[in-house]
Enzyme design. Structure first.
Site, mmCIF file in Angstrom:
data_model
loop_
_atom_site.group_PDB
_atom_site.id
_atom_site.type_symbol
_atom_site.label_atom_id
_atom_site.label_comp_id
_atom_site.label_asym_id
_atom_site.label_seq_id
_atom_site.Cartn_x
_atom_site.Cartn_y
_atom_site.Cartn_z
ATOM 1 N N CYS A 45 24.772 40.620 66.787
ATOM 2 C CA CYS A 45 26.090 41.117 67.186
ATOM 3 C C CYS A 45 26.762 40.166 68.168
ATOM 4 O O CYS A 45 27.981 39.948 68.110
ATOM 5 C CB CYS A 45 25.976 42.510 67.793
ATOM 6 S SG CYS A 45 25.367 43.771 66.649
ATOM 7 N N ARG A 121 27.205 47.025 59.727
ATOM 8 C CA ARG A 121 28.246 46.018 59.949
ATOM 9 C C ARG A 121 29.312 46.206 58.862
ATOM 10 O O ARG A 121 29.174 45.689 57.752
ATOM 11 C CB ARG A 121 27.662 44.609 59.877
ATOM 12 C CG ARG A 121 26.570 44.358 60.892
ATOM 13 C CD ARG A 121 26.066 42.917 60.854
ATOM 14 N NE ARG A 121 24.803 42.822 61.562
ATOM 15 C CZ ARG A 121 24.679 42.775 62.885
ATOM 16 N NH1 ARG A 121 25.764 42.807 63.645
ATOM 17 N NH2 ARG A 121 23.491 42.702 63.445
#
Length: 215
Positions: A45, A121
């Site tokens: 991330c 995601r």
């Protein structure tokens, strides 16, 4: 049920690192990319946030804004963004939604039970009319490709402006290069006209149903 392609982005009020925002109203008249990430203070991330920030100006040149989201508290977002600035010298300029109750994630279909309780995601590309134009999902173990997300935004804009379709790997397609696809004809007369235009050199065709042109 999560919103699908062609649906209007749902009206929601969210808490972000830039304060409270109403979506999609906050981006009225603009494209925006909403992307969710599994959690703050995680390696993949972090690479994604740096990548999005490094390409932020390119998105804005396309009249497109960015907004992140995860099931974390706003304090976690703020501390993580501070860490990125301190350790990596990258200042995150776009807002990040703090969806600590998971309400927004549930509404948008960002939690896939087979992949855990964190948000996957996801990427939502939304146009200036607040219509969802593209949705892309990635698993937690795979970071996103900024080139492809930028390509998708630009390709959708070119498609809208010219009434055309975009080939694979545009603008570097193996068959037509940087040309765009003319939608197939819907009548015999239109097919005949299409071939006549090809003979005149106005467009190029492999056949009556596969024509393309430069723009």
């Amino acid at each position: 049920m999560a919103p699908l392609l062609g649906d209007n982005f749902p009206e929601i009020e969210v808490v972000t690192t830039h304060g409270r925002m109403k979506l999609p109203e906050a981006f009225k008249g603009k494209w925006f990319v909403l992307f969710s990430h599994p959690a703050d203070f995680t390696p993949v991330c972090t690479t994604e946030f740096v990548a999005f920030q490094n390409r932020y100006d390119e998105f804005r040149k396309l009249n497109c804004e960015l907004i992140g989201l995860s099931i974390d508290q706003v304090f976690s977002h703020i501390k993580w963004i501070e860490w990125i600035k301190e350790k990596l010298d990258i200042e995150i300029e776009f807002p990040v939604i703090a969806d600590d109750t998971g309400r927004v994630a549930e509404m948008l279909g960002l939690i896939h039970p087979a992949k855990g309780t964190n948000t996957v995601r996801a990427v939502f590309i939304v146009d200036p009319e607040a219509v969802i134009r593209a949705v892309i999902y990635y698993p937690q173990e795979l970071g996103r490709n900024m080139d492809e997300i930028l390509r998708a935004v630009k390709a959708l804009q070119v498609s809208d402006q010219n009434g055309v379709a975009m080939p694979a790997n545009w603008p570097n397609n193996e068959l037509v290069g940087d040309a765009v696809i003319i939608p197939p004809p819907i009548s015999e007369a239109e097919a005949k006209e299409r071939l006549e235009k090809a003979k005149a050199g106005d467009i190029s065709c492999y056949d009556w149903w596969f024509c393309y042109k430069k723009i």
